[in-house]
Design a protein around this motif. Structure first.
Motif, mmCIF file in Angstrom:
data_model
loop_
_atom_site.group_PDB
_atom_site.id
_atom_site.type_symbol
_atom_site.label_atom_id
_atom_site.label_comp_id
_atom_site.label_asym_id
_atom_site.label_seq_id
_atom_site.Cartn_x
_atom_site.Cartn_y
_atom_site.Cartn_z
ATOM 1 N N UNK A 17 0.955 -1.118 0.041
ATOM 2 C CA UNK A 17 0.129 0.082 0.597
ATOM 3 C C UNK A 17 0.589 0.966 0.338
ATOM 4 N N UNK A 18 -0.071 2.267 0.201
ATOM 5 C CA UNK A 18 1.385 3.502 0.529
ATOM 6 C C UNK A 18 2.730 3.802 1.074
ATOM 7 N N UNK A 19 2.133 2.917 2.488
ATOM 8 C CA UNK A 19 3.396 3.169 2.827
ATOM 9 C C UNK A 19 5.156 2.531 2.182
ATOM 10 N N UNK A 20 4.484 1.390 1.242
ATOM 11 C CA UNK A 20 5.750 0.860 0.724
ATOM 12 C C UNK A 20 5.871 1.624 -0.306
ATOM 13 N N UNK A 21 4.946 2.346 -0.699
ATOM 14 C CA UNK A 21 4.974 3.229 -2.201
ATOM 15 C C UNK A 21 5.903 4.264 -2.057
ATOM 16 N N UNK A 72 15.279 -9.436 6.396
ATOM 17 C CA UNK A 72 14.423 -7.929 7.224
ATOM 18 C C UNK A 72 12.953 -8.309 6.298
ATOM 19 N N UNK A 73 12.389 -8.366 7.333
ATOM 20 C CA UNK A 73 10.601 -8.390 7.355
ATOM 21 C C UNK A 73 10.643 -6.553 7.368
ATOM 22 N N UNK A 74 10.021 -6.195 5.665
ATOM 23 C CA UNK A 74 9.565 -5.293 6.112
ATOM 24 C C UNK A 74 7.881 -4.662 6.141
ATOM 25 N N UNK A 75 7.416 -4.397 7.966
ATOM 26 C CA UNK A 75 5.915 -4.611 7.781
ATOM 27 C C UNK A 75 5.408 -2.675 8.082
ATOM 28 N N UNK A 76 4.577 -3.339 6.660
ATOM 29 C CA UNK A 76 3.441 -2.052 5.708
ATOM 30 C C UNK A 76 2.315 -1.945 5.870
ATOM 31 N N UNK A 97 11.877 -4.071 9.638
ATOM 32 C CA UNK A 97 11.472 -2.890 9.268
ATOM 33 C C UNK A 97 9.717 -2.034 9.600
ATOM 34 N N UNK A 98 9.354 -1.274 10.438
ATOM 35 C CA UNK A 98 8.105 -2.003 10.393
ATOM 36 C C UNK A 98 7.461 0.041 10.574
ATOM 37 N N UNK A 99 6.745 -0.414 10.076
ATOM 38 C CA UNK A 99 5.756 1.344 10.362
ATOM 39 C C UNK A 99 5.503 1.378 11.203
ATOM 40 N N UNK A 100 6.116 3.251 11.750
ATOM 41 C CA UNK A 100 4.624 3.779 13.167
ATOM 42 C C UNK A 100 3.495 3.823 12.573
ATOM 43 N N UNK A 101 2.585 2.734 13.524
ATOM 44 C CA UNK A 101 2.677 2.694 15.314
ATOM 45 C C UNK A 101 3.277 1.532 15.253
ATOM 46 N N UNK A 102 4.330 1.330 16.181
ATOM 47 C CA UNK A 102 5.118 -0.326 16.191
ATOM 48 C C UNK A 102 3.766 -1.102 16.348
ATOM 49 N N UNK A 275 -18.986 3.743 -0.900
ATOM 50 C CA UNK A 275 -18.639 2.878 -0.909
ATOM 51 C C UNK A 275 -16.852 2.839 -1.676
ATOM 52 N N UNK A 276 -17.300 3.880 -2.909
ATOM 53 C CA UNK A 276 -16.124 3.606 -3.366
ATOM 54 C C UNK A 276 -14.619 4.478 -2.791
ATOM 55 N N UNK A 277 -14.930 4.722 -1.549
ATOM 56 C CA UNK A 277 -13.775 5.393 -0.821
ATOM 57 C C UNK A 277 -12.842 4.343 -0.887
ATOM 58 N N UNK A 278 -12.657 3.014 -0.540
ATOM 59 C CA UNK A 278 -11.327 1.767 -0.281
ATOM 60 C C UNK A 278 -11.225 1.642 -1.798
ATOM 61 N N UNK A 279 -11.723 1.568 -2.676
ATOM 62 C CA UNK A 279 -10.966 1.515 -4.066
ATOM 63 C C UNK A 279 -10.282 1.937 -4.779
ATOM 64 N N UNK A 280 -10.890 3.481 -4.043
ATOM 65 C CA UNK A 280 -9.508 5.561 -4.669
ATOM 66 C C UNK A 280 -8.065 4.771 -3.599
ATOM 67 N N UNK A 281 -8.302 4.426 -2.130
ATOM 68 C CA UNK A 281 -6.822 4.067 -2.112
ATOM 69 C C UNK A 281 -6.239 3.202 -2.551
ATOM 70 N N UNK A 282 -6.834 1.544 -2.699
ATOM 71 C CA UNK A 282 -6.160 0.591 -3.169
ATOM 72 C C UNK A 282 -5.511 1.211 -4.203
ATOM 73 N N UNK A 283 -5.366 1.554 -5.089
ATOM 74 C CA UNK A 283 -5.133 2.660 -6.344
ATOM 75 C C UNK A 283 -4.232 3.072 -5.687
ATOM 76 N N UNK A 284 -3.611 3.157 -4.853
ATOM 77 C CA UNK A 284 -2.375 4.216 -4.718
ATOM 78 C C UNK A 284 -1.119 3.356 -4.264
ATOM 79 N N UNK A 285 -2.084 1.672 -4.676
ATOM 80 C CA UNK A 285 -1.026 0.895 -4.308
ATOM 81 C C UNK A 285 -0.180 -0.149 -5.718
#
Lengths: 412, 412
Positions: A17-21, A72-76, A97-102, A275-285
């Motif tokens: 998702x967004x953090x990895x990008x 290392x696993x990077x947890x995003x 490696x883990x995104x905040x918050x722990x 209901x369209x909002x999560x799809x918008x978010x997914x498009x950022x992955x």
């Protein structure tokens, strides 16, 4: 293989998702690290990523962590999953490696602290804006000592966070939604880095101003540090005023931008259905064929207005470096140009140090737990309208030697 | 005399130092008020002023207040004298305009409250930056109600206060020196005006960073308001960073300026002897033949960065007016051009209303006492490192009708 390539840290990515990008451009630009595997619940994204990077796709964090080709696993991943996933990887001796918050509670964070201690595998919690190059440059300058002790830290950031596309749980504070567990950790991490780490007490008010986004969207918080420094943290994610107005319209990731007050809110309002909002978010992955952005006037990431007042000087931290003000006037302390867009290379500095040089990051699990403790206290102080005293703070751990930029210089 | 001239408020000035020099341009520009007498310990200054304005010079506040040609005594004297002088004037039925702080302790302030109540004569405490036209414009906008309730107020001001020339007592906190009783009242007054007046509790850290100026020079403070709003107040007078950098290099009084970080400190350091400092200060008082400054690109006075976040909009208050940010973008709300340099006309609005229209000022003695209570709590919270709950707060008093600008329109 050369000795240099043998020291490359092999990163298995969990969550596309967004953090990895945001971190991916720094990873692909950095010779010290390499992508080595992937896990994601979305089969399409996982396959595309595995194909593009020619790495194995795994079904679980456990399988990824067990891969002998992964250091290392990077947890995003969603916040609520961090602790269990980190513990699972650490139990196999794999670094994290883990995104905040722990995690979402101090109790859960402490499970990660214990798992790291028991296994000897390292944890780095990031990216947060405490890793921004200018913030690190200030930390280094403070360590020189000429400025004297830190007295006041002021961090003020306004943006559009609450109206970026969200999944439903991201609007529920109990599930880690809202600013307190998503944006405030940036502020807490960076003021703890500059203030020495040990927050003594917290007094805060946090606000839910939009009934359609029923989670905290803004806060104003006072932190008292052991040793006597104090910090003011102000944040709003309501997409109205924007502190980029104070930093030459350079955005949080260092990109030049134009004012667009309210545009994120208007875009959400224009959706045919919520209901369209999560799809918008997914498009950022992750999308097949991804290539890293090219630097074009980019500066370093920043987190709004950041002022630090010491015994003998004030410092303003900006996206291109520091401005130091004292009796002799103002001088600029630039930092090196960006190495990626956005430049989150400092996260990889810490990761490399931990995994290859066996030097724990300042942002280890105990540090991450302490930052979460402050976030929990912000919620408690606001609800109970009283000062909250803390019990799980840890001091800043300082590296003993400069960060190596060139792995070949390390030998093997 | 015309009916209009009969309603002019006749002001007897007590103290010909910096505060009077700041208010004088607004007084001489305003047809509703007129200078009517003077008291000052410096015989030269008093004589020059009396000659220039063709008004009687008196030996004491009591004598000035007893002059039948004086409606109001304006107390621009050292803080420690305010309460006794105000009580003396009020006892004679003479109204009082008094510079902030009303006094140095709540107990002393309450003596003034009682004297005003007993005599029926009015008290206006000002100038503070709560009187700045843009701040008042925001207060009016908040009263309209479209923005919703106030949630967060952020006031951040950095300047050179501590290195302006001082008398020794101005560097002793117990005698009213330092920022807490000189600059912080500006912040407290303006956030109380915008937050509704009733501060519930205070958490603060104040700092003494320069041993050669052994009084508080900076602070960071959290205020919790009854009703749920909260404020962050940050101030530094150490002449390093300057928040005018954030407001287009318009200074506190609305004048265009250039950056000069450290210049006030360097000027003091260049003095042959510390004993020369009071003379530097005295030179800033009244000089024979004074004429008011001419507006030349001047905007309104301001007190640094001021952000107010409401339920439905954010507002940034600047020296030329307001910027309002909401879902529809940003709109500017300009205020009228300055009527004097600096423009402190709003103080005279309140004075005129109180004396001629018998409408108490929002900034009356009880309000001034409440502001001093917050300042006292800032010192206590910083020293005791705990939240301080307040007991003497009063709500904002709102005028019933618009302020008249033209006294002739009032009839007589």
């Amino acid at each position: 293989m050369s000795s240099a390539s043998q020291t490359r840290v092999r990163i298995g990515v969990v969550g596309l998702g967004g953090a990895t990008m945001q971190l991916l451009p720094s990873i692909v630009a950095d010779e010290r690290v390499v992508i080595a595997g992937v896990v994601d619940a979305d089969e399409r994204a996982r396959r595309d990523f595995a194909d593009d990077f020619a790495v194995p796709a795994h079904e679980s964090v456990e399988a990824l962590a067990a891969d002998p080709g992964v250091d290392v696993v990077y947890l995003a991943t969603p916040h609520a999953l961090h602790a269990d996933q980190a513990v699972a990887a650490l139990a196999q001796g794999t670094h994290v490696l883990v995104e905040k918050p722990l995690s979402l509670t101090v109790a859960d964070c402490l499970r990660v602290v214990e798992a790291s201690r028991a296994s000897g595998a390292h944890v780095v919690v990031g990216h947060t804006h405490a890793f921004d190059r200018p913030v690190r440059a200030l930390r280094d300058l403070l360590d020189v000592g000429d400025l004297g002790e830190v007295a006041m830290i002021t961090s003020c950031n306004y943006g559009s966070f609450l109206y970026r596309p969200r999944r439903p749980e991201e609007l529920d504070t109990r599930l880690g939604g809202g600013i307190v567990f998503n944006q405030v950790p940036h502020q807490v991490d960076l003021v703890r880095l500059l203030g020495g780490g040990l927050v003594r007490s917290v007094r805060s008010s946090a606000f839910v101003l939009d009934p359609s986004r029923p989670t905290e969207g803004s806060h104003t918080t006072f932190l008292d540090f052991e040793g006597g420094a104090a910090a003011s943290l102000v944040y709003s994610g309501y997409d109205r005023f924007d502190t980029d107005e104070l930093t030459g319209w350079i955005d949080e990731n260092g990109a030049p931008r134009r004012p667009d007050h309210g545009s994120a809110s208007r875009a959400l309002r224009a959706l045919p259905s919520p209901a369209d909002e999560p799809a918008l978010k997914a498009a950022r992955g992750y999308q097949r064929g991804w290539t890293p952005p090219i630097a074009d006037g980019h500066q370093h990431p920043h987190f709004g207005l950041l002022l630090v007042s010491c015994e003998r000087a004030d410092v303003r931290v900006g996206p291109s470096g520091l401005q130091v003000y004292d009796i002799d006037g103002m001088r600029k302390v630039p930092v090196e140009p960006v190495a990626a867009v956005p430049d989150k290379t400092a996260v990889l500095d810490d990761l490399y140090r931990a995994v290859v040089l066996h030097e724990p990051s300042a942002h280890d699990a105990a540090w991450g737990a302490a930052t979460v403790e402050v976030c929990e206290a912000i919620v408690a102080s606001s609800r109970e309208r009283r000062e909250i005293t803390l019990a799980h703070q840890v001091p800043l751990r300082r590296p003993a030697v400069p960060v190596p930029q060139d792995p070949a210089a390390q030998g093997a």
